[in-house]
Design a protein around this motif. Structure first.
Motif, short mmCIF file in Angstrom:
data_model
loop_
_atom_site.label_atom_id
_atom_site.label_comp_id
_atom_site.label_asym_id
_atom_site.label_seq_id
_atom_site.Cartn_x
_atom_site.Cartn_y
_atom_site.Cartn_z
N CYS A 114 -38.44 1.58 47.78
CA CYS A 114 -37.30 0.90 47.17
C CYS A 114 -36.00 1.30 47.88
O CYS A 114 -35.16 0.45 48.19
CB CYS A 114 -37.23 1.26 45.68
N GLN A 147 -33.49 -0.89 50.31
CA GLN A 147 -32.20 -1.04 49.64
C GLN A 147 -32.32 -2.06 48.51
O GLN A 147 -31.46 -2.92 48.31
CB GLN A 147 -31.09 -1.40 50.62
N ASP A 148 -33.39 -1.95 47.77
CA ASP A 148 -33.70 -2.86 46.67
C ASP A 148 -33.05 -2.36 45.38
O ASP A 148 -33.71 -1.95 44.43
CB ASP A 148 -35.24 -2.94 46.52
N TRP A 149 -31.72 -2.39 45.36
CA TRP A 149 -30.95 -1.79 44.26
C TRP A 149 -31.25 -2.40 42.90
O TRP A 149 -31.25 -1.68 41.91
CB TRP A 149 -29.46 -1.84 44.58
N PRO A 150 -31.53 -3.71 42.79
CA PRO A 150 -31.86 -4.25 41.46
C PRO A 150 -33.10 -3.61 40.83
O PRO A 150 -33.23 -3.57 39.61
CB PRO A 150 -32.08 -5.74 41.71
N ASN A 151 -34.02 -3.08 41.65
CA ASN A 151 -35.24 -2.47 41.13
C ASN A 151 -35.20 -0.95 41.05
O ASN A 151 -36.19 -0.33 40.69
CB ASN A 151 -36.45 -2.93 41.94
N GLN A 180 -36.46 0.88 37.97
CA GLN A 180 -37.89 1.05 37.72
C GLN A 180 -38.33 2.48 38.00
O GLN A 180 -39.36 2.93 37.51
CB GLN A 180 -38.71 0.13 38.62
N ASP A 238 -32.06 6.10 33.31
CA ASP A 238 -30.65 5.75 33.05
C ASP A 238 -29.75 6.97 32.97
O ASP A 238 -28.56 6.90 33.27
CB ASP A 238 -30.51 4.96 31.73
N SER A 285 -26.12 4.19 37.35
CA SER A 285 -25.08 3.49 38.13
C SER A 285 -24.45 4.42 39.16
O SER A 285 -24.21 4.01 40.29
CB SER A 285 -24.02 2.87 37.22
N ARG A 304 -26.99 4.91 41.96
CA ARG A 304 -27.02 3.73 42.82
C ARG A 304 -25.79 3.71 43.73
O ARG A 304 -25.92 3.47 44.93
CB ARG A 304 -27.06 2.45 41.98
#
Length: 128
Positions: free
Chosen positions: A16, A20-24, A27, A31, A43, A46
């Motif tokens: 990931c 650079q698959d930041w939306p995932n 997973q 948080d 956040s 990220r």
């Protein structure tokens, strides 16, 4: 979670990052993640990674060593990259450098909750 499953989750996490698959990213990362003792949340985590890839466009995480138990992963990551400017307070300025990161992860379920990272800054200094 058993060692094999956690190793596979970790390998998915590294894939990931490399994509650079930041939306995932959520997973793999909790948080409420903490980085080197500081709560930065998903956040903030990220943002840190996006900044790293901006400052080091050819950044690629390569797993050299991976050890897992039921809730922890220890990994040695190798890097061979070209930071654009100052990196870890060092004037790298576009020079290719190689170094390692020793990083430990505490998982809650199948997500990273704690990260402790130590980068071999001396290896970078020796190359400048």
């Amino acid at each position: 979670m058993n060692k094999t499953d956690l190793s596979n989750v970790y390998r998915g996490y590294i894939a990931c990052l490399n994509k650079q698959d930041w939306p995932n990213l959520g997973q793999f990362v909790h948080d409420d993640v903490h980085y080197n003792g500081q709560r930065i949340g998903l956040s903030g985590y990220r943002e840190m990674l996006v900044r790293d890839f901006h400052e080091i466009p050819d950044l690629y995480f390569h797993i050299q060593l991976l050890v897992a138990d039921s809730s922890c992963v220890a990994s040695r990551l190798d890097f061979n990259c070209t930071p654009k400017g100052t990196f870890l307070g060092l004037p790298v300025n576009g020079k290719k450098v190689s170094f390692a990161e020793n990083v430990f992860y505490q998982f809650r379920g199948d997500k990273i909750e704690q990260v402790w990272s130590v980068i071999d800054k001396a290896a970078i200094e020796a190359q400048l």
